[in-house]
Design an enzyme around this catalytic site. Structure first.
Site, PDB file in Angstrom:
ATOM      1  N   THR A  17     172.004 -38.003 -30.394  1.00 22.48           N
ATOM      2  CA  THR A  17     171.523 -37.908 -29.011  1.00 22.48           C
ATOM      3  C   THR A  17     171.192 -39.263 -28.390  1.00 22.48           C
ATOM      4  OG1 THR A  17     169.242 -37.566 -29.760  1.00 22.48           O
ATOM      5  CG2 THR A  17     170.594 -35.594 -29.382  1.00 22.48           C
ATOM      6  N   GLY A  18     171.279 -40.349 -29.157  1.00 19.41           N
ATOM      7  CA  GLY A  18     171.069 -41.675 -28.607  1.00 19.41           C
ATOM      8  C   GLY A  18     172.261 -42.112 -27.766  1.00 19.41           C
ATOM      9  N   LYS A  43     164.951 -33.250 -31.890  1.00 20.20           N
ATOM     10  CA  LYS A  43     165.946 -32.727 -30.941  1.00 20.20           C
ATOM     11  C   LYS A  43     166.682 -31.508 -31.487  1.00 20.20           C
ATOM     12  CE  LYS A  43     165.207 -35.851 -27.774  1.00 20.20           C
ATOM     13  NZ  LYS A  43     166.178 -36.618 -27.055  1.00 20.20           N
ATOM     14  N   ILE A  97     177.353 -47.452 -38.923  1.00 14.80           N
ATOM     15  CA  ILE A  97     177.827 -48.355 -37.871  1.00 14.80           C
ATOM     16  C   ILE A  97     176.758 -49.392 -37.501  1.00 14.80           C
ATOM     17  CG2 ILE A  97     178.842 -48.456 -35.567  1.00 14.80           C
ATOM     18  CD1 ILE A  97     180.448 -46.830 -37.642  1.00 14.80           C
ATOM     19  N   THR A  98     175.515 -49.065 -37.690  1.00 20.87           N
ATOM     20  CA  THR A  98     174.386 -49.887 -37.245  1.00 20.87           C
ATOM     21  C   THR A  98     174.459 -51.321 -37.757  1.00 20.87           C
ATOM     22  OG1 THR A  98     173.015 -47.902 -37.325  1.00 20.87           O
ATOM     23  CG2 THR A  98     171.878 -50.015 -37.152  1.00 20.87           C
ATOM     24  N   GLU A  99     174.206 -52.271 -36.848  1.00 19.34           N
ATOM     25  CA  GLU A  99     174.103 -53.665 -37.252  1.00 19.34           C
ATOM     26  C   GLU A  99     172.653 -54.120 -37.188  1.00 19.34           C
ATOM     27  OE1 GLU A  99     175.672 -56.670 -34.583  1.00 19.34           O
ATOM     28  OE2 GLU A  99     175.735 -55.212 -32.959  1.00 19.34           O
ATOM     29  N   TYR A 160     190.745 -54.389 -34.711  1.00 19.59           N
ATOM     30  CA  TYR A 160     191.403 -53.844 -33.520  1.00 19.59           C
ATOM     31  C   TYR A 160     192.632 -54.677 -33.157  1.00 19.59           C
ATOM     32  CZ  TYR A 160     186.518 -52.284 -33.121  1.00 19.59           C
ATOM     33  OH  TYR A 160     185.259 -51.791 -33.377  1.00 19.59           O
ATOM     34  N   GLU A 210     186.849 -63.184 -44.085  1.00 17.08           N
ATOM     35  CA  GLU A 210     186.208 -64.230 -43.300  1.00 17.08           C
ATOM     36  C   GLU A 210     185.360 -65.104 -44.215  1.00 17.08           C
ATOM     37  OE1 GLU A 210     183.995 -61.994 -40.415  1.00 17.08           O
ATOM     38  OE2 GLU A 210     182.332 -61.605 -41.778  1.00 17.08           O
ATOM     39  N   HIS A 248     179.020 -62.452 -38.183  1.00 18.11           N
ATOM     40  CA  HIS A 248     178.361 -61.575 -39.135  1.00 18.11           C
ATOM     41  C   HIS A 248     177.275 -62.305 -39.918  1.00 18.11           C
ATOM     42  CE1 HIS A 248     182.166 -58.884 -39.184  1.00 18.11           C
ATOM     43  NE2 HIS A 248     181.275 -58.410 -38.350  1.00 18.11           N
TER      44      HIS A 248
END
Length: 289
Positions: A17-18, A43, A97-99, A160, A210, A248
């Site tokens: 819901t965010g 929620k 996914i959170t950074e 991507y 990298e 990163h």
């Protein structure tokens, strides 16, 4: 054949819901991802897009639904607890996914996950895309087409770029996995290389690395010993100054280690073709057949 996920993978979204969670849930649904539940404390009882029920806890979601994978869009302050909650509830695959999750928090998470059968992708990653089947995370589905090239990457944006370059050349991916660029993550290059090697429909592999750490060198050793499929790689950060973080949290050269030149040399010794820039990757793949 895709690895880890496919069109039958039943997905739960933590933080649904965010702002970010809701936006990407709708994107995943549009792609055809089988999202069966969402979790946001407080929620429970809401319905997203007229089809996805929201629960207060992972346990409640799993008691009501069969779930194979959880994808996490929870803010960094709470993300490590979200990973632990998903793992404790029995989810076998977690994609975070959170950074910005503190390294100290991820040390606790990794220590716990090492005692379980749960696999974590990320954190700070774009997720997993199996073109034409499912997307779990934030990789734009429309830039990729289905094919026989396995893609694994530490960088989201370079992922991507490479997927788009492959599509422009008429090439496609079996599965694309963004493992994330943090110093401590759940899945590394070697883990994914092993999966691609065992997948009969993945015929070539692209590895995007990298600067920082030694994961690429470990991957080079593994490729040399166990991978018999053509591998093409691009290493980002070749002009990065020592001691300065580039993007990163794990992309930093310290004490003379983690340099792009060392990674490239190790990969070349293992027979990997090295691209000078991402747009060269499709041509190198065609040349390696």
């Amino acid at each position: 054949m895709s690895i880890l996920v496919d069109q039958n993978t039943r997905v739960m979204v933590q933080g649904i819901t965010g702002r970010e969670g809701l936006f990407h849930t709708l994107q995943m649904l549009d792609y055809g991802t089988l999202i069966v539940a969402g979790v946001t404390p407080g929620k429970g009882g809401e319905i997203i897009a007229d089809k996805v029920p929201v629960y207060d806890t992972c346990k409640a979601a799993i008691e009501a639904n069969s779930i194979d994978c959880s994808v996490i869009y929870v803010p960094a302050l709470f993300a490590s607890d979200a990973i632990l909650e998903a793992a404790d509830s029995g989810v076998s695959l977690i994609i975070c996914i959170t950074e910005g999750i503190p390294v100290s928090d991820m040390m606790v998470v990794r220590s716990y996950l090492n005692k379980t059968e749960c696999r974590l992708i990320g954190p700070n990653c774009p997720g997993v895309l199996s073109p034409g089947r499912t997307k779990i995370g934030i990789i734009p589905g429309h830039i990729a087409s289905n094919g026989n090239i396995g893609v694994v990457s530490r960088s989201g944006t370079l992922t991507y770029e490479v997927l788009y370059a492959l599509t422009q050349k008429g090439l496609g991916a079996s599965t694309c996995i963004g493992i994330g660029g943090d110093p401590i993550n759940g899945t590394d290059f070697v883990d994914v290389l092993e999966l691609f090697q065992d997948d009969p429909e993945t015929r070539q592999i692209v590895m995007i690395g990298e600067i920082g750490g030694s994961d690429e060198e470990a991957a080079a050793d593994y490729i040399d010993q166990f991978i018999d499929k053509p591998v093409v790689s691009f290493i980002a950060g070749q002009t990065a100054p020592p001691g300065k973080r580039m993007g990163h949290a794990g992309a930093i050269v310290e004490g003379g280690s983690g340099m792009a030149s060392d990674k490239i040399k190790a990969l070349e010794r293992a027979g990997v073709l090295i691209a000078n820039h991402p747009e060269e990757i499709p041509d190198l793949l065609e040349a390696s057949v």
